[in-house]
Design an enzyme around this catalytic site. Structure first.
Site: not given
Ligand SMILES: O=P(O)(O)OC[C@H]1O[C@@H](O)[C@H](O)[C@@H](O)[C@@H]1O
Length: 530
Positions: A132, A285, A287, A289
Site C-alpha cells: 500500500s 495511494d 495501490d 484503494d
Molecule cells: O494506522 P495504521 O494501522 O498504520 O493503518 C493506517 C491505514 O493503513 C492502510 O494501509 C490501511 O489500508 C488502512 O486500513 C489503515 O487505516
C-alpha cells in the site's frame, strides 16, 4: 530486530521490508505463507461442506459438475513494487500446486480489483501483493476471504498456525500458472456504471461534468490507468494527471512517503491544481484503494479535505435517511475516526457501528445488526462507498462519486465546502488532526501512555478508555459544551505511534480550530518530554 521472528498479520495483512530474513518479504516467506493459506482454506472448506443442492437420492453422476464441488478458486493480484510480480507468480503457483483453480492478473492492478472479483465471481479467496502506502523498501501480502472481505483478527491465529506448520518452503509443490486476460476494464466499467446518469438526465449531467476541472495523482502507484479510464468513461473531459507520478515506479522518486495523507506527498498535485485552476483534486495511494480529496478554497487556492470530512460528506450523499420501512441501513467507521458520523446517524435513523482501525474490521461492522452495511469509512482517507459491490475501501469509486457530486454542485453554483458547512451548522463544528511519532518501539510508547494516562488536557480533566486489544488509549473531556478527544494508538502498518486529536460540537469553526490548536500544543509539549 529479532531475525528469527515470523511475520504476523497487521492492520492490513503482512507488511515488511523486502529482504532475505525470516521476518522480511521474500520468495520463501511468500511460499510459506501461501502454503499455509492454502491448507487453511482447504481445512475450512472441509469443515464447512457445501449444503446439498440436489435431493439426497439423486447421488452419483453429475454431482462433481456443480461449481460448488469443484476445486477452491482464488485470484491473485499485485502492485508495482519491487518483488511484487515475482511474489504474485509464486503465490499463484503455490495455490495451483495445492490444487486450487487460480486466476493470476496479468499486470499490476489496483487492490480493489481483488475484493471486487472475489465478490463478483463467488471465489473462495483473493490475495493482493502490496505494501500500500509504505516506503519503497517494503512489500506485503493481503488476504481476502470468500465474501471479498479482508482476513479478520479472530481468524489470524488459526491461519498463522497453518503458516508456521509449513516445514520446508523449498519442498512446497508449485505448478506454473498462465495469467488471465486483463480485468481492469471490466472493473472500471462497473465503477463507472455506479455514476452513470439515467437517460433522461444524460445531457444535463454530461454538460455538468464537462465543466468540472479535475486533477489527480496516482502517486507512482497502480491507479493511474484506472483513474484516467474511469474519468474518461464517466464523461469528465477536463481531467489532468500529475505526469511525474502517473506511471508505476517502485522507487517513488518524487515523494518521501507515498501516502496521500502526508502533506509532502501532495505538493505536485497542488501545483497541478493551481496550473489547471482545478475544481477538485484526487490523490490515490499507491495501490489505489484509498483516495484523498481536495477542493478549491474561497481565496482561489486549494486544500485537501480530511478523511473524516470526505467520509461524513459522502455518507450523507449516498445513504438515504431511514424511511421507517425495513431494516435500518448501517454506517460504520473506526474508533479513531470522527464522532460526527455517529451523530449524523442518530439524526438520520441509520444504525451506527464503530470498529478498530482497518477495513478487516470495518467490512464486518454490520454483522449481527439487522440491516446491511450501507457505507463505511476511516479517517485514513479510506472509503467504502458501495459495500455490496466492493466490500473494502476503493479509491476509484470514491473519486467518481465525489467528482460527480462536485460537478452537480458546481452547476448549481454550490460547492462541497458549502455542503460541509451545512453539516457543521446542523451538528456542530468538528476539527481533527493527527500526530505521528516514528519510533522503533511504538508498542512500548503506547503501553507507557496506557499505564500512566494523562489526567488533564487543556485545563480540563479527561477520562481514559483503553481501546480493545489494548491497541491504545482514548482520553475524553468537555470544555463547556465542546467535546475534546485524544487517542494514542500503535500503527499496524508502520513503525510509529499515532495520536488522533478531535474537537467536536463547537459553536463555530474558529472555536473548534482554536481548541484543536491548544490540544496540539499540549500534546506536542508532553511528547517532547518523553
Ligand atoms: O494506522 P495504521 O494501522 O498504520 O493503518 C493506517 C491505514 O493503513 C492502510 O494501509 C490501511 O489500508 C488502512 O486500513 C489503515 O487505516
Amino acid at each position: 530486530m529479532d531475525e528469527s521472528r515470523q511475520l504476523s498479520f497487521g492492520t492490513a495483512g503482512l507488511r515488511a521490508p523486502v529482504g532475505p530474513a525470516r521476518h522480511q518479504m521474500n520468495v520463501l516467506q511468500v511460499t510459506r505463507t501461501t502454503a499455509g493459506v492454502a491448507s487453511w482454506l482447504a481445512e475450512r472448506a472441509a469443515l464447512n461442506p457445501v449444503p446439498h443442492l440436489v435431493p439426497e437420492d439423486e447421488t452419483g453422476i453429475g454431482r462433481a459438475l456443480y461449481p460448488q464441488d469443484g476445486p477452491l478458486r482464488v485470484v491473485v493480484g499485485y502492485d508495482a513494487r519491487y518483488g511484487s510480480h515475482t511474489f504474485a507468480a509464486t503465490t499463484a503457483e503455490v495455490f495451483a500446486g495445492a490444487g486450487f483453480e487460480v486466476t493470476l492478473l496479468p499486470t499490476p492492478s489496483p487492490t480493489p480489483l481483488i475484493p471486487w472479483l472475489v465478490n463478483k465471481h463467488g471465489l473462495d479467496a483473493g490475495v493482493q501483493i502490496t505494501a500500500s502506502h509504505n516506503g519503497a523498501a517494503d512489500n506485503g501480502y493481503k488476504v481476502f476471504l470468500s465474501n471479498g472481505r479482508q482476513l479478520y483478527s479472530e481468524l489470524e491465529p488459526e491461519l498463522e498456525a497453518h503458516i508456521n506448520a509449513v516445514e520446508d518452503p523449498i519442498r512446497v509443490p508449485r505448478v506454473t500458472v498462465r495469467p488471465t486476460a486483463d480485468q481492469l476494464r471490466r472493473y472500471v466499467d462497473e465503477m463507472v456504471s455506479l455514476v452513470t446518469p439515467d437517460q433522461a438526465d444524460l445531457l444535463r449531467v454530461n454538460s455538468e461534468r464537462g465543466n468540472l476541472r479535475v486533477v489527480y495523482t496516482a502517486l507512482h502507484g497502480v491507479g493511474g490507468r484506472a483513474m484516467a479510464n474511469a474519468f474518461q468513461f464517466a464523461g469528465f473531459p477536463h481531467t489532468h494527471g500529475v505526469k511525474a507520478q502517473q506511471y508505476p515506479d517502485p522507487t517513488f522518486p518524487t515523494v518521501a512517503f507515498p501516502n496521500p495523507e502526508e502533506p509532502s506527498a501532495i505538493e505536485l498535485l497542488l501545483e497541478r491544481a493551481k496550473e489547471k485552476n482545478a475544481d477538485i483534486l484526487f490523490a490515490l495511494d499507491p495501490d489505489a484503494d484509498r483516495c484523498a480529496v481536495g477542493i478549491r478554497t474561497a481565496d482561489g487556492g486549494h486544500r485537501m479535505l480530511s478523511g473524516d470530512e470526505v467520509g461524513t460528506l459522502l455518507a450523507t450523499r449516498l445513504v438515504p435517511e431511514y424511511s421507517g420501512e425495513g431494516p435500518r441501513p448501517v454506517v460504520a467507521t473506526t474508533v479513531v475516526s470522527s464522532q460526527l458520523l455517529g451523530i449524523i446517524a442518530e439524526d438520520k435513523g441509520w444504525d451506527f457501528s464503530e470498529t478498530l482501525t482497518g477495513f478487516k474490521n470495518l467490512s464486518r461492522a454490520a454483522d449481527g445488526l439487522d440491516g446491511p452495511l450501507a457505507f463505511a469509512y476511516e479517517e485514513a482517507v479510506g472509503t467504502c462507498p458501495v459495500p455490496d459491490v466492493v466490500p473494502d475501501k476503493d479509491g476509484i469509486s470514491t473519486a467518481l462519486f465525489m467528482a460527480s457530486w462536485a460537478a452537480e454542485l458546481k452547476a448549481q453554483g454550490a460547492s462541497l465546502q458549502q455542503k460541509l458547512n451545512e453539516l457543521y451548522r446542523r451538528y456542530g463544528y468538528f476539527a481533527s488532526s493527527q500526530i505521528a511519532v516514528r519510533t522503533s518501539s511504538p508498542r512500548e510508547l503506547v503501553d507507557h501512555w496506557i499505564a500512566h494516562p494523562q489526567q488533564e488536557l487543556i485545563g480540563v480533566s479527561v477520562t481514559p478508555h483503553i481501546l480493545p486489544e489494548k491497541q491504545g488509549i482514548a482520553l475524553h473531556g468537555q470544555v463547556g459544551h465542546v467535546h475534546i478527544r485524544a487517542i494514542g494508538r500503535v500503527s499496524g502498518t508502520e513503525a510509529k505511534a499515532k495520536l488522533y486529536l478531535e474537537v467536536g460540537q463547537a459553536s463555530s469553526h474558529d472555536e473548534a480550530a482554536q481548541l484543536l490548536h491548544q490540544l496540539e500544543d499540549e500534546v506536542q509539549s508532553w511528547l517532547s518530554k518523553l
